[in-house]
Design a protein around this motif. Structure first.
Motif, PDB file in Angstrom:
ATOM      1  N   THR A  71       0.849  -1.188   0.000  1.00  0.00           N
ATOM      2  CA  THR A  71       0.000   0.000   0.000  1.00  0.00           C
ATOM      3  C   THR A  71       0.884   1.237   0.000  1.00  0.00           C
ATOM      4  N   LEU A  72       0.305   2.360  -0.354  1.00  0.00           N
ATOM      5  CA  LEU A  72       1.085   3.583  -0.559  1.00  0.00           C
ATOM      6  C   LEU A  72       0.534   4.699   0.323  1.00  0.00           C
ATOM      7  N   GLU A  73       1.412   5.268   1.146  1.00  0.00           N
ATOM      8  CA  GLU A  73       1.002   6.349   2.045  1.00  0.00           C
ATOM      9  C   GLU A  73       1.223   7.697   1.361  1.00  0.00           C
ATOM     10  N   GLY A  74       0.243   8.081   0.554  1.00  0.00           N
ATOM     11  CA  GLY A  74       0.303   9.364  -0.134  1.00  0.00           C
ATOM     12  C   GLY A  74       0.693   9.238  -1.584  1.00  0.00           C
ATOM     13  N   ALA A  75      -0.201   9.657  -2.474  1.00  0.00           N
ATOM     14  CA  ALA A  75       0.035   9.501  -3.911  1.00  0.00           C
ATOM     15  C   ALA A  75       0.943  10.584  -4.482  1.00  0.00           C
ATOM     16  N   HIS A  76       1.613  11.355  -3.620  1.00  0.00           N
ATOM     17  CA  HIS A  76       2.668  12.244  -4.118  1.00  0.00           C
ATOM     18  C   HIS A  76       3.799  11.427  -4.755  1.00  0.00           C
ATOM     19  N   ALA A  77       3.838  10.123  -4.475  1.00  0.00           N
ATOM     20  CA  ALA A  77       4.826   9.263  -5.143  1.00  0.00           C
ATOM     21  C   ALA A  77       4.597   9.178  -6.646  1.00  0.00           C
ATOM     22  N   LEU A  78       3.422   9.581  -7.120  1.00  0.00           N
ATOM     23  CA  LEU A  78       3.173   9.657  -8.559  1.00  0.00           C
ATOM     24  C   LEU A  78       3.993  10.761  -9.217  1.00  0.00           C
ATOM     25  N   GLU A  79       4.507  11.680  -8.404  1.00  0.00           N
ATOM     26  CA  GLU A  79       5.272  12.835  -8.900  1.00  0.00           C
ATOM     27  C   GLU A  79       4.453  13.650  -9.896  1.00  0.00           C
ATOM     28  N   GLY A  80       3.136  13.712  -9.633  1.00  0.00           N
ATOM     29  CA  GLY A  80       2.254  14.549 -10.454  1.00  0.00           C
ATOM     30  C   GLY A  80       1.879  13.957 -11.789  1.00  0.00           C
ATOM     31  N   LYS A  81       2.259  12.706 -12.057  1.00  0.00           N
ATOM     32  CA  LYS A  81       2.012  12.094 -13.362  1.00  0.00           C
ATOM     33  C   LYS A  81       1.127  10.863 -13.173  1.00  0.00           C
TER      34      LYS A  81
END
Length: 386
Positions: free
Chosen positions: A178-188
Motif C-alpha cells: 500500500t502507498l502512504e500518499g500519492a505524491h509518489a506519482l510525482e504529479g504524473k
C-alpha cells in the motif's frame, strides 16, 4: 504517521552516516511498557485460532532485516509469534519537517535524509517514485528469501491460494503493498501503472501535506480533490486499486465518498468518539464510510486512541463497532510509523485479551482481527494474478 522526531534522529544518524543505520528506527519505533497481566489461557487459545490481518505498517522504510527479529515493531519472527496471516506494508516516500497533526506544507522532506543515511540507491535520493518502487522490491525480496514462509498478494486469486495454503500450514504469512500518499506519482497519472506493476494495490491521495491530488487533514489548505485527483480516483477504480482515506481532509473524504463507485478503506486512524483530535474520524464520517461498504482500521498509538495501553485500543474498537457495525472495523496498527505503540506485533494476544475484557464476543473479535480485511480484499482486489 511518521512524526517530526524523524528529522532530529535522521540528522544524528547522518552524522555517522552509514556507521549506525538502525539508530532512527531504534529510537522512535518503541513500545510502551505493559501495564496489564499476561493474556489468560482463554485469550491465548482464541488468539491462536484467529485469522489476523493488519492494515498498516511502515516497516519497509527502515532497511531493517525483516527476516530476523530486531528493532521496532514488526518482523517475520514476531509476526509468527503474533499469529499474523496478512500484513499491509505501506511505503512512506515523503514527510515534512516539524510535522504535526494540524498544519504542514510540503516544502521540506525528512525522508531524503533518511534514505541517504541508510545507503539506498542514488535513484531514491531525489525521486519519490523510485522510493516507492524500491520499497516494493524490498518486500518481494523478503518473500523470496523466506523459503516460502512469506507471500506477496496482489490479486484475489493469489489471496484465495494463500488462504487455502494457510489452512494447512498456520506458519505461512502474506504481505500486500500500500502507498502512504500519492505524491509518489510525482504529479504524473501514468506513474500509477508503474506502481501497479511494482505490486501496489492500495493508495491514499495524501499523507501529511496537501498534494497535486487533494488536501490533507494536516495540510495548509485542507481542500478536496483537484482535477488530477478526480482523474486519479477514476484510474484507481479502473485498476481495482483500493482508495485509502487515512490522513485525507474532510473535504477530500466527502468528495471521494460522493464520487467513488467502490468501497474505500481508512487504513489507520482513531475515532473522535474516544479520542477527540483532528487526526481522527468523526461519527458522521464513520457512518458514511460504512454505509458504502468501507473498512476502518483502528490504530495502536496514543494520538489515535488517547491511551498507552491495549485497553485504549479496545475502547476505540468497541465504540466503532457499536456505531457502524462489527463488519466495518479492523486493525490499523501503524507499526514502525515513527510512533510508540501499546504493543508490537508479537504482543497481539494482549489485544485479544483486552477485547474480551471489553465485552466483545469471540465471533466479533474474529471479524475485527482479520476476517473483515480478508473478505474485503476477496471482493475488491483485482481479479487477475498480479
Amino acid at each position: 504517521m511518521i512524526i517530526s522526531s524523524i528529522a532530529a534522529a535522521s540528522l544524528a544518524l547522518i552524522g555517522g552516516f552509514l556507521s549506525a543505520p538502525g539508530l532512527v528506527d531504534k529510537n522512535i519505533n518503541q513500545v510502551y511498557p505493559a501495564t496489564s497481566a499476561p493474556p489468560s489461557s482463554q485469550a491465548q487459545t482464541l488468539h491462536r485460532s484467529l485469522w489476523i490481518a493488519d492494515l498498516h505498517a511502515d516497516s519497509l522504510l527502515w532497511q531493517r532485516k525483516l527476516g530476523e527479529k530486531g528493532n521496532g515493531h514488526l518482523d517475520l519472527p514476531r509476526m509468527a509469534q503474533g499469529n499474523v496471516a496478512l500484513q499491509a506494508f505501506s511505503a512512506v516516500t515523503k514527510t515534512p519537517r516539524k510535522m504535526n497533526i494540524n498544519r504542514n506544507d510540503g516544502d521540506s522532506d525528512n525522508i531524503t535524509t533518511l534514505v541517504m543515511a541508510q545507503g539506498l540507491p542514488p535513484a531514491t535520493w531525489n525521486s519519490l517514485l523510485a522510493r516507492a518502487t524500491y520499497q516494493a522490491q524490498q518486500l518481494h525480496q523478503l518473500a523470496g528469501d523466506s523459503q516460502g514462509t512469506l507471500r506477496v498478494i496482489g490479486s484475489r486469486a493469489q489471496l484465495r491460494s494463500f488462504i487455502a495454503a494457510r489452512d494447512k500450514n498456520q506458519h505461512l504469512m502474506a504481505g500486500w503493498l500500500t502507498l502512504e500518499g500519492a505524491h509518489a506519482l510525482e504529479g504524473k497519472l501514468g506513474n500509477l501503472d508503474v506502481l501497479y506493476r511494482a505490486g501496489y494495490r492500495m493508495a491514499a491521495p495524501t499523507h501529511f501535506f496537501d498534494t497535486e491530488l487533494s488536501g490533507s487533514q494536516h495540510g495548509m489548505q485542507k481542500g478536496g480533490l483537484t482535477p488530477l485527483g478526480r482523474d486519479w480516483l477514476r484510474a484507481m477504480e479502473q485498476r481495482k486499486m483500493i482508495v485509502d482515506l487515512a490522513h485525507a481532509s474532510s473535504a477530500t473524504i466527502d468528495e471521494v465518498l460522493r464520487l467513488a463507485k467502490r468501497p474505500v478503506m481508512v487504513s489507520h486512524t482513531g475515532v473522535r468518539g474516544t479520542c477527540a483530535n483532528g487526526r481522527n474520524l468523526g461519527d458522521a464520517q464513520l457512518k458514511r464510510i460504512a454505509a458504502q461498504g468501507g473498512l476502518v482500521g483502528i490504530g495502536f498509538w496514543n494520538t489515535a486512541v488517547c491511551g498507552k495501553d491495549v485497553q485504549a485500543i479496545a475502547r476505540a474498537i468497541k465504540y466503532t463497532v457499536a456505531l457502524i457495525g462489527v463488519e466495518h472495523v479492523a486493525y490499523g496498527s501503524d507499526f514502525d510509523g515513527a510512533v510508540t505503540t501499546a504493543i508490537d506485533v508479537a504482543g497481539l494476544p494482549r489485544l485479544t485479551q483486552a477485547l474480551l475484557d471489553a465485552g466483545l464476543s469471540p465471533a466479533q473479535i474474529r471479524r475485527i482481527a482479520g476476517e473483515n480485511v480478508r473478505d474485503f480484499l476477496l471482493k475488491n482486489l483485482p481479479d487477475d494474478d498480479a
